[in-house]
Each structure stands twice: as C-alpha cells, then as structure tokens.
Design a protein around this motif. Structure first.
Motif, PDB file in Angstrom:
ATOM      1  N   TYR A  32      16.329  20.850 -15.756  1.00  0.00           N
ATOM      2  CA  TYR A  32      16.590  19.860 -16.785  1.00  0.00           C
ATOM      3  C   TYR A  32      15.847  18.590 -16.357  1.00  0.00           C
ATOM      4  O   TYR A  32      15.975  18.156 -15.220  1.00  0.00           O
ATOM      5  CB  TYR A  32      18.081  19.565 -16.894  1.00  0.00           C
ATOM      6  N   PHE A  34      14.626  14.493 -17.169  1.00  0.00           N
ATOM      7  CA  PHE A  34      15.039  13.267 -17.835  1.00  0.00           C
ATOM      8  C   PHE A  34      14.046  12.147 -17.533  1.00  0.00           C
ATOM      9  O   PHE A  34      13.416  12.124 -16.481  1.00  0.00           O
ATOM     10  CB  PHE A  34      16.414  12.800 -17.332  1.00  0.00           C
ATOM     11  N   TYR A  36      14.510   7.916 -17.564  1.00  0.00           N
ATOM     12  CA  TYR A  36      15.395   6.772 -17.727  1.00  0.00           C
ATOM     13  C   TYR A  36      14.570   5.499 -17.600  1.00  0.00           C
ATOM     14  O   TYR A  36      13.557   5.464 -16.900  1.00  0.00           O
ATOM     15  CB  TYR A  36      16.484   6.751 -16.656  1.00  0.00           C
ATOM     16  N   LEU A  46      19.028   6.177 -20.827  1.00  0.00           N
ATOM     17  CA  LEU A  46      18.354   7.442 -21.065  1.00  0.00           C
ATOM     18  C   LEU A  46      17.341   7.297 -22.194  1.00  0.00           C
ATOM     19  O   LEU A  46      17.678   6.869 -23.293  1.00  0.00           O
ATOM     20  CB  LEU A  46      19.374   8.514 -21.432  1.00  0.00           C
ATOM     21  N   LYS A  49      15.247  13.655 -22.826  1.00  0.00           N
ATOM     22  CA  LYS A  49      15.600  14.734 -21.921  1.00  0.00           C
ATOM     23  C   LYS A  49      14.946  16.025 -22.406  1.00  0.00           C
ATOM     24  O   LYS A  49      14.674  16.196 -23.594  1.00  0.00           O
ATOM     25  CB  LYS A  49      17.110  14.912 -21.881  1.00  0.00           C
ATOM     26  N   PHE A  51      15.680  20.157 -21.929  1.00  0.00           N
ATOM     27  CA  PHE A  51      16.505  21.228 -21.390  1.00  0.00           C
ATOM     28  C   PHE A  51      15.816  22.577 -21.589  1.00  0.00           C
ATOM     29  O   PHE A  51      15.778  23.410 -20.688  1.00  0.00           O
ATOM     30  CB  PHE A  51      17.891  21.260 -22.051  1.00  0.00           C
ATOM     31  N   PHE A  90      12.104   5.751 -14.545  1.00  0.00           N
ATOM     32  CA  PHE A  90      12.441   6.782 -13.569  1.00  0.00           C
ATOM     33  C   PHE A  90      12.448   8.152 -14.227  1.00  0.00           C
ATOM     34  O   PHE A  90      13.094   8.353 -15.255  1.00  0.00           O
ATOM     35  CB  PHE A  90      13.819   6.516 -12.951  1.00  0.00           C
ATOM     36  N   TYR A  94      17.484  17.489 -12.883  1.00  0.00           N
ATOM     37  CA  TYR A  94      18.882  17.852 -12.635  1.00  0.00           C
ATOM     38  C   TYR A  94      18.891  19.322 -12.299  1.00  0.00           C
ATOM     39  O   TYR A  94      18.526  20.155 -13.128  1.00  0.00           O
ATOM     40  CB  TYR A  94      19.706  17.577 -13.879  1.00  0.00           C
ATOM     41  N   LEU A 103      21.312  14.779  -9.905  1.00  0.00           N
ATOM     42  CA  LEU A 103      20.053  14.227 -10.369  1.00  0.00           C
ATOM     43  C   LEU A 103      19.223  13.807  -9.163  1.00  0.00           C
ATOM     44  O   LEU A 103      19.710  13.106  -8.284  1.00  0.00           O
ATOM     45  CB  LEU A 103      20.289  13.014 -11.264  1.00  0.00           C
ATOM     46  N   PHE A 105      15.887  11.701  -8.372  1.00  0.00           N
ATOM     47  CA  PHE A 105      15.018  10.728  -9.020  1.00  0.00           C
ATOM     48  C   PHE A 105      13.702  10.560  -8.274  1.00  0.00           C
ATOM     49  O   PHE A 105      13.633  10.703  -7.048  1.00  0.00           O
ATOM     50  CB  PHE A 105      15.698   9.352  -9.073  1.00  0.00           C
ATOM     51  N   GLY A 106      12.677  10.225  -9.043  1.00  0.00           N
ATOM     52  CA  GLY A 106      11.459   9.741  -8.441  1.00  0.00           C
ATOM     53  C   GLY A 106      11.640   8.301  -7.995  1.00  0.00           C
ATOM     54  O   GLY A 106      12.678   7.686  -8.248  1.00  0.00           O
TER      55      GLY A 106
ATOM     56  N   TYR B  35      25.882   7.082  -7.609  1.00  0.00           N
ATOM     57  CA  TYR B  35      24.546   6.984  -7.043  1.00  0.00           C
ATOM     58  C   TYR B  35      24.383   5.612  -6.405  1.00  0.00           C
ATOM     59  O   TYR B  35      24.922   4.617  -6.889  1.00  0.00           O
ATOM     60  CB  TYR B  35      23.471   7.170  -8.123  1.00  0.00           C
ATOM     61  N   GLY B  42      14.411   4.671  -6.119  1.00  0.00           N
ATOM     62  CA  GLY B  42      15.165   5.383  -7.125  1.00  0.00           C
ATOM     63  C   GLY B  42      16.582   5.634  -6.651  1.00  0.00           C
ATOM     64  O   GLY B  42      16.876   5.594  -5.460  1.00  0.00           O
ATOM     65  N   PRO B  43      17.495   5.882  -7.575  1.00  0.00           N
ATOM     66  CA  PRO B  43      18.888   6.148  -7.201  1.00  0.00           C
ATOM     67  C   PRO B  43      19.016   7.405  -6.341  1.00  0.00           C
ATOM     68  O   PRO B  43      18.278   8.367  -6.518  1.00  0.00           O
ATOM     69  CB  PRO B  43      19.588   6.336  -8.548  1.00  0.00           C
ATOM     70  N   GLN B  44      19.976   7.353  -5.406  1.00  0.00           N
ATOM     71  CA  GLN B  44      20.263   8.486  -4.527  1.00  0.00           C
ATOM     72  C   GLN B  44      21.689   8.969  -4.788  1.00  0.00           C
ATOM     73  O   GLN B  44      22.620   8.171  -4.836  1.00  0.00           O
ATOM     74  CB  GLN B  44      20.121   8.072  -3.064  1.00  0.00           C
ATOM     75  N   PHE B  45      21.855  10.274  -4.896  1.00  0.00           N
ATOM     76  CA  PHE B  45      23.153  10.886  -5.195  1.00  0.00           C
ATOM     77  C   PHE B  45      24.117  10.695  -4.035  1.00  0.00           C
ATOM     78  O   PHE B  45      23.769  10.954  -2.875  1.00  0.00           O
ATOM     79  CB  PHE B  45      22.932  12.372  -5.469  1.00  0.00           C
ATOM     80  N   GLY B  99      24.903  19.924 -16.140  1.00  0.00           N
ATOM     81  CA  GLY B  99      23.609  19.311 -16.381  1.00  0.00           C
ATOM     82  C   GLY B  99      23.447  18.789 -17.778  1.00  0.00           C
ATOM     83  O   GLY B  99      22.347  18.458 -18.194  1.00  0.00           O
ATOM     84  N   ILE B 102      23.491  13.002 -19.192  1.00  0.00           N
ATOM     85  CA  ILE B 102      24.144  12.154 -18.205  1.00  0.00           C
ATOM     86  C   ILE B 102      23.883  10.706 -18.564  1.00  0.00           C
ATOM     87  O   ILE B 102      22.735  10.304 -18.753  1.00  0.00           O
ATOM     88  CB  ILE B 102      23.600  12.462 -16.806  1.00  0.00           C
ATOM     89  N   TYR B 103      24.949   9.936 -18.654  1.00  0.00           N
ATOM     90  CA  TYR B 103      24.848   8.531 -19.017  1.00  0.00           C
ATOM     91  C   TYR B 103      25.301   7.660 -17.851  1.00  0.00           C
ATOM     92  O   TYR B 103      26.272   7.980 -17.176  1.00  0.00           O
ATOM     93  CB  TYR B 103      25.716   8.233 -20.244  1.00  0.00           C
ATOM     94  N   PHE B 104      24.587   6.559 -17.672  1.00  0.00           N
ATOM     95  CA  PHE B 104      24.885   5.661 -16.568  1.00  0.00           C
ATOM     96  C   PHE B 104      25.536   4.373 -17.052  1.00  0.00           C
ATOM     97  O   PHE B 104      25.272   3.901 -18.160  1.00  0.00           O
ATOM     98  CB  PHE B 104      23.601   5.305 -15.819  1.00  0.00           C
TER      99      PHE B 104
END
Lengths: 115, 113
Positions: A32, A34, A36, A46, A49, A51, A90, A94, A103, A105-106, B35, B42-45, B99, B102-104
């Motif tokens: 998946y 995405f 952002y 977002l 996306k 899928f 970004f 997923y 997730l 991320f780059g 995150y 970038g964000p980390q889980f 999956g 996903i909203y932040f």
C-alpha cells in the motif's frame, strides 16, 4: 527489509510549472503506497493512496501519482504548481512487518515555489 | 466529524522528566499508531494499538510505552526524557489494522531542555 527512498531532498520550481517528486520503495509484494504533505509546524495530510487496481491515482489539490511495479516507483505529479504547494512531501509504504503493519516513510522532499 | 486530535500541542520538559501525550482517533476508528518525527526526518513508527492491544512496536527503548483505552483513545508515555527525545509526536488513526487509509493528527511538539 522494506524501505522508501526519496532521492530529492530539496526541489525548487516556479509557480505554474509542472512538478514530479520521485519515490522508490523496496518491498517483496505490492504494498500500500501513500503520499502525505506536511506544511511547516503541521501534521501530515494525506494527498493520495494506492492499494490496487488502476496504477494512476488521483488525489486532492490536483495531485496524481503513478505506481510502476517494474520500477518500484510511486512518483507524485502536478501539472501546475501553486505557491501554496510549498511544503514537505513524504512518500510512505504500509507493509507487514513482524506480524503487524506499519508505515515506513521516506526522508521527505522539501518543495519551494518561486513566484 | 472531528479528525485525529492530539494534546498537548506544544510542551517543554526537562531532562529526566516524564511526559504523557494523548490522542483521540477519528470516530469509529479502532487502530491508533504513534510516530516520532525528528526535525528534518521522516516519521518513525513507535507503536500500533488495535482493539486495546499492542500490535507492534518499533525500535524504541523501553522508556517509551503506550496504551489504548476502551473508547480507543491512546496515551504515549516517555520516561527519563533525553535531549534526543525532542521531536514531533504524531498519532495516526485507521479503521482497522490492515493498512486501510491512515489519518494523522497535528502532532505534539516536545522539546526537552
């Protein structure tokens, strides 16, 4: 291991010009995907996306992205950039990892827009 | 409907202190993830919770802990704060753990001095 690479750290374009932000991922199956956007001091919004199905996906604010399995890429495009598009972008994948999903991320691409 | 809400938005703590960050997911969403986003990265889980159970944990020390409540809201706790814990902490909400979209939230800015 899964990973996401955004090769361009900074990109500057003129207002009205076209835009392409690159994203490459490493994952064994179809993930998946995405995109952002993050404005300074803000959370993540977002844009779009992927899928499954049609490999060209449309998002908000006039953005689109194309999934290319053969290139493991998911590049973001916009035909005409507006000054308000200046932000950090970004790409994220997923994917299952150790029995759960997260997730990845780059590092992000910072977009500057010249008037 | 409200989006993902986080509190506080900004806070400053001293090294060695403890902090609790809070998150309310979108109504109907049962999965909450946390995150950490250090400036320029970038964000980390950190964690994923689904139906009040921890589903996954990222590569963070045991000083980081979280929980999810019956109403699906969540708290992230960080003990013995270090300068390197200074970051934007983002909460993410999704309807399930598979999956789906996903909203932040807007995040909680933590500065450790």
């Amino acid at each position: 291991a899964q990973s996401v690479t955004q090769p361009d750290i900074h990109i500057t374009v003129s207002e009205g010009a076209s835009l392409e932000l690159r994203c490459n991922y490493s994952y064994g199956a179809t993930p998946y995907l995405f995109w952002y956007v993050q404005s300074p001091g803000q959370g993540l919004q977002l844009l779009l996306k992927y899928f499954s199905g049609d490999t060209l996906v449309q998002g908000i604010k006039g953005f689109e992205a194309e999934f290319k399995r053969s290139q493991s890429s998911f590049n973001l495009r916009k035909p005409s950039v507006h000054w308000s598009d200046a932000a950090e972008y970004f790409c994220a994948v997923y994917a299952p990892w150790g029995g759960y999903n997260k997730l990845i991320f780059g590092a992000g691409t910072r977009l500057a827009v010249h008037p | 409907d409200a989006g993902v809400t986080q509190s506080p938005t900004h806070l400053i703590k001293t090294r060695g202190q403890q902090v609790t960050l809070r998150c309310s997911p979108i109504s109907g969403h049962k999965s909450v993830s946390w995150y950490q986003q250090v400036l320029g990265q970038g964000p980390q889980f950190i964690f994923q919770y689904y139906e009040k159970e921890e589903r996954g944990r990222g590569n963070f020390p045991d000083r980081f802990s979280a929980r999810q409540f019956p109403n699906y809201s969540s708290e992230l706790n960080v003990n013995a704060l270090l300068l390197g814990d200074s970051a934007l902490y983002l909460c993410a909400s999704s309807s399930d753990s598979s999956g789906n979209t996903i909203y932040f939230g807007e995040g909680s800015w933590l500065t450790v001095v």
